[in-house]
Scaffold this active site. Structure first.
Site, PDB file in Angstrom:
ATOM      1  CE1 TYR A  63       2.222   7.202   5.523  1.00  0.00           C
ATOM      2  CE2 TYR A  63      -0.083   6.477   5.376  1.00  0.00           C
ATOM      3  CZ  TYR A  63       1.057   6.244   4.880  1.00  0.00           C
ATOM      4  OH  TYR A  63       1.616   5.865   3.772  1.00  0.00           O
ATOM      5  CE  LYS A  72       2.184   9.043   2.747  1.00  0.00           C
ATOM      6  NZ  LYS A  72       3.249   9.095   1.555  1.00  0.00           N
TER       7      LYS A  72
END
Length: 259
Positions: A165, A169
């Site tokens: 994650y 990002k």
């Protein structure tokens, strides 16, 4: 893929496309853009088709044209076809909000599976890349500029979450800067928002209380955010007043860290 549409009965500021719009941040962004005077195309995966139907009804109730488009943002041909059809049916694509994303499995770095890595990266970063690419190309062809916005995260600024994650990002920030450089000469701005903890279904019922408690202790405001907070930022970024902002990752994290 599935399409449902309606023409507006009042003048429009243009057409916006919001991915991952069935719930949470995406849903709030779609509703806010409708309030701002945009016709809004909403996207999600087939499992969320009924939620998209309800959202379309709500946007149409505001007097704006709205339609759903079922597509997987990680799939090149599906994204290309979606953007092409949005522009064809409404005459243009003026705002692209690449919001769709998934959270990774919370495990130590050494236990991250290749399968989870690929799933998260494909949706969160490849999906943003494809939306930026095809939306940007469409806006260049139209010749009147546009706004492109992606979804990063506060963990895309500091690596304090699951590795896939965080990496996905962080990637959105780089993609945003690269796209801003290439599309800027055409009057297209490209930015991304980096939320802190936002009260959405992504929190999950099992870990919600512990995560919220941890985040509120970190924030000077002693609270978590709401989807409407992000929608308000997006509303500004697509406005005329934001024409001189591009290539930026804008923190909206309750002050858990300062940038």
């Amino acid at each position: 893929m599935d399409f449902l549409g309606l023409r507006p009965t009042m003048s429009s500021k243009g057409t916006a496309l919001v991915t991952g719009a069935a719930q949470g941040i995406g849903r709030s962004i779609a509703l806010r853009l409708a309030d701002d005077g945009f016709d809004v195309a909403v996207n999600d995966v087939s499992n969320n088709s009924e939620k998209l139907d309800a959202l379309v009804d709500e946007i149409q109730g505001k007097g704006r044209a709205s339609f759903k488009y079922i597509a997987d943002v990680s799939q090149d041909e599906q994204v290309r076809a979606m953007i092409s059809e949005v522009a064809e049916k409404h005459g243009s694509l003026d705002v692209m909000v690449a919001n769709a994303g998934v959270a990774g499995i919370m495990v130590p770095f050494g236990e991250v599976s290749v399968e989870d890595w690929d799933r998260v990266m494909n949706i969160n970063s490849r999906g943003v890349f494809l939306c930026y690419k095809y939306a940007g190309n469409q806006m260049v062809k139209q010749g009147r500029g546009g706004r492109i916005i992606g979804a990063s995260s506060f963990v895309g600024q500091q690596g304090i979450g699951p590795a896939p994650y965080c990496a996905s990002k962080f990637a959105v920030r780089g993609l945003t800067q690269a796209a801003a450089r290439d599309f800027g000469a055409h009057g297209i701005t490209v930015n991304c928002y980096a939320p802190g903890l936002i009260d959405t279904p992504m929190l999950g019922a099992v870990t919600r209380d512990a995560v919220v408690d941890q985040f509120t202790k970190m924030s000077p405001l002693k609270q978590i955010g709401e989807p409407e907070d992000i929608a308000g930022l997006v509303s500004y970024l697509v406005s005329k007043e934001a024409k001189f902002i591009t290539g930026q990752t804008i923190s909206i994290n309750g002050g858990v860290f300062f940038t």
